[in-house]
Design a protein around this motif. Structure first.
Motif, PDB file in Angstrom:
ATOM      1  N   GLU A   7       0.842  -1.201   0.000  1.00 20.77           N
ATOM      2  CA  GLU A   7       0.000   0.000   0.000  1.00 20.77           C
ATOM      3  C   GLU A   7       0.879   1.254   0.000  1.00 20.77           C
ATOM      4  O   GLU A   7       0.549   2.248  -0.654  1.00 20.77           O
ATOM      5  CB  GLU A   7      -0.976  -0.008   1.173  1.00 20.77           C
ATOM      6  N   ILE A   8       1.992   1.199   0.730  1.00 20.03           N
ATOM      7  CA  ILE A   8       2.951   2.303   0.708  1.00 20.03           C
ATOM      8  C   ILE A   8       3.487   2.474  -0.713  1.00 20.03           C
ATOM      9  O   ILE A   8       3.572   3.597  -1.232  1.00 20.03           O
ATOM     10  CB  ILE A   8       4.096   2.053   1.711  1.00 20.03           C
ATOM     11  N   PHE A   9       3.841   1.364  -1.360  1.00 21.18           N
ATOM     12  CA  PHE A   9       4.301   1.416  -2.748  1.00 21.18           C
ATOM     13  C   PHE A   9       3.257   2.074  -3.641  1.00 21.18           C
ATOM     14  O   PHE A   9       3.592   2.887  -4.507  1.00 21.18           O
ATOM     15  CB  PHE A   9       4.605   0.016  -3.285  1.00 21.18           C
ATOM     16  N   ALA A  10       1.995   1.717  -3.434  1.00 20.15           N
ATOM     17  CA  ALA A  10       0.915   2.277  -4.254  1.00 20.15           C
ATOM     18  C   ALA A  10       0.823   3.783  -4.086  1.00 20.15           C
ATOM     19  O   ALA A  10       0.705   4.526  -5.070  1.00 20.15           O
ATOM     20  CB  ALA A  10      -0.414   1.608  -3.896  1.00 20.15           C
ATOM     21  N   VAL A  11       0.882   4.254  -2.843  1.00 23.97           N
ATOM     22  CA  VAL A  11       0.833   5.701  -2.587  1.00 23.97           C
ATOM     23  C   VAL A  11       2.015   6.386  -3.275  1.00 23.97           C
ATOM     24  O   VAL A  11       1.850   7.412  -3.951  1.00 23.97           O
ATOM     25  CB  VAL A  11       0.823   6.009  -1.069  1.00 23.97           C
TER      26      VAL A  11
END
Length: 118
Positions: free
Chosen positions: A84-88
């Motif tokens: 999710e951090i990667f997505a942001v």
């Protein structure tokens, strides 16, 4: 420990020691400010490290990404949370961040593979 993780940590430690051994006040203050920024405050350490990872990815600093991935791993961030951090980071930074995400995913896998906390 994964060779990828071990090599990064050894090089980072060695070069930090070289830099700090030169007794430059500004560099020492910078290192101190960086350390203190990630201490517990209004935001907890885990949240701050997640923010550090997003910023590092958007700024495209692979060494910073590895460092913050290691810290996130130490603090118990899950693989699901990391992605999710990667997505942001990819939404904020755009597709230029994709190559850094690949290397970040590789490094995260190395951390997970060995249960490394560094």
């Amino acid at each position: 420990m994964s060779k990828l993780v071990e090599e990064f940590n050894e090089y980072r430690t060695k070069m930090n020691e070289v830099i700090l051994s030169k007794d430059n006040l500004v560099m020492k203050r910078l290192w101190n400010l960086d350390t203190n920024t990630y201490e517990e405050g209004a935001l907890d350490k885990k949240t701050k490290e997640m923010l550090g990872l997003v910023a590092s990815m958007v700024l495209r600093c692979d060494d910073c990404i590895k460092y913050h991935l290691g810290k996130n791993h130490e603090l118990g961030v899950t693989t699901k949370e990391v992605y999710e951090i990667f997505a942001v980071a990819n939404i904020v930074g755009g597709t230029i961040v994709v190559p850094h995400t690949r290397r970040a995913a590789e490094y995260w896998e190395a951390l997970e593979e060995n249960g490394s906390a560094k």
